[in-house]
Design a protein around this motif. Structure first.
Motif, PDB file in Angstrom:
ATOM      1  N   GLU A 251       2.015  -9.901   7.754  1.00  0.00           N
ATOM      2  CA  GLU A 251       1.671  -7.817   7.652  1.00  0.00           C
ATOM      3  C   GLU A 251       2.465  -7.162   9.362  1.00  0.00           C
ATOM      4  O   GLU A 251       3.495  -6.198   9.203  1.00  0.00           O
ATOM      5  CB  GLU A 251       0.443  -8.570   9.476  1.00  0.00           C
ATOM      6  N   ALA A 254       5.765  -6.425   6.782  1.00  0.00           N
ATOM      7  CA  ALA A 254       5.772  -5.503   6.551  1.00  0.00           C
ATOM      8  C   ALA A 254       5.506  -3.736   6.889  1.00  0.00           C
ATOM      9  O   ALA A 254       6.058  -3.017   6.600  1.00  0.00           O
ATOM     10  CB  ALA A 254       3.949  -5.390   5.169  1.00  0.00           C
ATOM     11  N   ASN A 255       5.269  -4.676   7.995  1.00  0.00           N
ATOM     12  CA  ASN A 255       5.359  -3.149   9.469  1.00  0.00           C
ATOM     13  C   ASN A 255       7.274  -2.973   9.342  1.00  0.00           C
ATOM     14  O   ASN A 255       7.225  -2.084   9.406  1.00  0.00           O
ATOM     15  CB  ASN A 255       4.956  -3.704  11.091  1.00  0.00           C
ATOM     16  N   ALA A 257       9.518  -3.873   7.303  1.00  0.00           N
ATOM     17  CA  ALA A 257       9.603  -2.652   5.489  1.00  0.00           C
ATOM     18  C   ALA A 257       9.618  -1.636   6.213  1.00  0.00           C
ATOM     19  O   ALA A 257      10.656  -0.524   5.774  1.00  0.00           O
ATOM     20  CB  ALA A 257       9.099  -3.485   4.865  1.00  0.00           C
ATOM     21  N   ARG A 258       8.357  -0.933   6.419  1.00  0.00           N
ATOM     22  CA  ARG A 258       7.745   0.532   6.929  1.00  0.00           C
ATOM     23  C   ARG A 258       9.371   1.158   7.582  1.00  0.00           C
ATOM     24  O   ARG A 258       9.118   2.005   6.798  1.00  0.00           O
ATOM     25  CB  ARG A 258       6.863   0.884   7.199  1.00  0.00           C
ATOM     26  N   SER A 259       9.111   0.542   8.762  1.00  0.00           N
ATOM     27  CA  SER A 259       9.953   1.279   9.896  1.00  0.00           C
ATOM     28  C   SER A 259      11.730   1.408   8.806  1.00  0.00           C
ATOM     29  O   SER A 259      12.477   2.419   9.710  1.00  0.00           O
ATOM     30  CB  SER A 259      10.532   0.151  10.487  1.00  0.00           C
ATOM     31  N   GLY A 261      12.162   2.030   5.588  1.00  0.00           N
ATOM     32  CA  GLY A 261      11.725   3.366   4.644  1.00  0.00           C
ATOM     33  C   GLY A 261      11.229   2.790   3.266  1.00  0.00           C
ATOM     34  O   GLY A 261      11.492   2.899   2.283  1.00  0.00           O
ATOM     35  N   THR A 263       8.364   0.012   0.731  1.00  0.00           N
ATOM     36  CA  THR A 263       7.160  -0.100   0.858  1.00  0.00           C
ATOM     37  C   THR A 263       6.949  -1.458   0.222  1.00  0.00           C
ATOM     38  O   THR A 263       7.844  -2.392  -0.186  1.00  0.00           O
ATOM     39  CB  THR A 263       6.711   1.044  -0.331  1.00  0.00           C
ATOM     40  N   PRO A 264       5.555  -1.767   0.876  1.00  0.00           N
ATOM     41  CA  PRO A 264       5.687  -3.742   1.011  1.00  0.00           C
ATOM     42  C   PRO A 264       4.474  -3.746   0.595  1.00  0.00           C
ATOM     43  O   PRO A 264       3.539  -2.873   0.781  1.00  0.00           O
ATOM     44  CB  PRO A 264       5.958  -3.603   2.567  1.00  0.00           C
ATOM     45  N   TYR A 265       5.010  -4.784  -0.572  1.00  0.00           N
ATOM     46  CA  TYR A 265       3.375  -4.998  -0.873  1.00  0.00           C
ATOM     47  C   TYR A 265       2.732  -6.439  -0.586  1.00  0.00           C
ATOM     48  O   TYR A 265       4.007  -6.823  -0.750  1.00  0.00           O
ATOM     49  CB  TYR A 265       3.388  -5.271  -2.651  1.00  0.00           C
ATOM     50  N   CYS A 300      10.250  -0.777  -3.908  1.00  0.00           N
ATOM     51  CA  CYS A 300       9.658  -2.062  -3.145  1.00  0.00           C
ATOM     52  C   CYS A 300       9.872  -2.996  -2.431  1.00  0.00           C
ATOM     53  O   CYS A 300      11.208  -3.916  -2.832  1.00  0.00           O
ATOM     54  CB  CYS A 300       8.458  -1.893  -3.958  1.00  0.00           C
TER      55      CYS A 300
END
Length: 412
Positions: A251, A254-255, A257-259, A261, A263-265, A300
């Motif tokens: 997690e 994933a955070n 990755a979002r920062s 730009g 998209t994480p899965y 992604c």
């Protein structure tokens, strides 16, 4: 950022989420009337001991055992080093001292137990009737067998005088609090480090059946020792706190990755099975994304954890993460839109000096230029050599934590 810097940033975020620093204060038990005795084992044990000292307002003393090269400075708690993944005499000596420490505790004392991945080998106290050499031989055979971690731990508990809740039995009647950093799929406390403070009902016959199914021979004397080494009562009271898990680290990645730009899965934190076969499944998912934007749309990043295994048939060098990545490269490495990393969060992939390996869209041309056959290296379990020749190993040194495998597949 380059693809490698993105992948490494995700891995670093996963590692940062797995360290124990500052976490004990929120999980701190009341100080005892008597002594505070701290014991522990695992690749993160020294780091956990140092963090506990920083957050504990009272005096304490004790002993933890960690892997060679994984020690860190502490003030009151002694740190010793031993071998992993195959136990040695230093581990036996440490386990003996730890058993003596907790056995001296009274009802007024508090026993703190710090357990992380690697404790199964490091906290090594053979059961009565089993020699260290016999335990080493069985452990080596288990490591080469490709057995899943739950089967390995079942066998380890049956060979041990301290695992499977036996350390908790020694600590009784003192108050016992266990802190765990999980390195196992599912995060079952009894599986982490083979559960030295987690009493459970054992079945020696099941252990012997596992050994037979894996074609691991044991002498009649060892069989009798296993049958006599019954688990302690499951009614021994204990408090257990989970400090870090594979999912917490995924997690965090994933955070990150979002920062950036992206998209994480998260595909799961409990991926098991043969490393090369798991890679082929992941490769099929990647191919579907590239061709159909299903089950996810690109761009992604696919994140996953767990503990794959390698059934060793060749004579090469390479841990399970390097083998996973080599199989993934053989499956979808020709795709220029793909970059991937696979690493062990303890910084050591198997018994080698690297955490894992990585590749990106430029890698295929490099492999062809060197005229290397990925399939031949995979067949020989020689992923380390393959990536070493191409300067694509990931080196972190000991991370002083362990939440098992970390994999990220970037799809552009």
């Amino acid at each position: 950022m380059t693809d490698f810097h993105i992948l490494k940033a995700l891995f670093d975020s996963a590692l940062d989420a797995a360290v124990p620093d500052g976490n004990f204060s929120r999980l701190r038990p009341p100080a005892p009337k008597g002594k505070t005795i701290v014991v522990g084992a695992g690749k993160a044990a020294a780091k956990m001991a140092a963090a506990f000292e920083d957050d504990w307002p009272d005096t304490c003393h004790g002993l933890v055992v960690t892997r060679y090269g994984h020690a860190t400075a502490t003030r009151h708690i002694e740190v010793v080093e031993a071998a992993h993944p195959v136990p040695d005499q230093a581990g036996v000596d440490a386990a003996t001292r730890i058993a003596d420490l907790v056995s001296s505790a009274t009802k007024d004392d508090l026993v703190i137990c710090l357990i992380s991945g690697g404790a199964s080998a490091l906290l090594s106290l053979p059961a009565t009737g089993i020699s260290l050499k016999e335990k080493q031989d069985i452990n080596q055979a288990l490591l080469r067998s490709g057995a899943p971690i739950d089967q390995m731990n079942t066998v380890r508990k049956s060979l041990s005088a301290i695992k499977g809740g036996r350390l908790a039995e020694m600590a009784h009647p003192a108050r016992l609090v266990t802190y765990l950093i999980s390195d196992v799929p599912g995060d079952a406390p009894s599986a982490i480090g083979s559960g030295p403070t987690i009493p459970e009902t054992g079945n020696p016959e099941h252990t012997l059946a596992i050994l037979q199914s894996l074609d691991i021979p044991v002498s009649d004397r060892v069989k009798q020792a296993i049958l006599k080494n019954l688990a302690p009562a499951s009614s021994i009271p204990a408090t257990v706190h989970m400090m870090a898990t594979p999912m917490i680290s995924l997690e965090a990645a994933a955070n990150k990755a979002r920062s950036l730009g992206i998209t994480p899965y998260i595909l799961g934190d409990a991926i098991e099975g043969e490393a090369r076969e798991a890679a082929r499944v992941f490769g099929g998912i990647v191919r579907s994304i590239l061709m159909h934007d299903q089950p996810f749309m690109s761009p992604c990043v696919l994140l996953s954890g767990g503990e794959t295994t390698v059934t060793v048939k060749g004579n090469g060098r390479g841990g399970r993460n390097a083998e996973f990545l080599l199989s993934l490269f053989e499956t979808i490495g020709h795709e220029p839109r793909i970059a991937a990393i696979a690493c062990d969060t303890d910084g050591i992939d198997g018994i080698e000096d690297n955490a894992g390996a990585w590749f990106d869209g430029t890698f295929t041309a490099l492999v062809r230029k060197r005229n290397l056959d990925a399939g031949s290296y995979l067949a020989n379990n020689d992923a380390w050599t393959f990536f070493h020749q191409l300067d694509r190993l990931v080196h972190t040194g000991p991370t002083l934590t362990n939440v098992n495998d970390f994999r990220a597949i970037l799809i552009k």
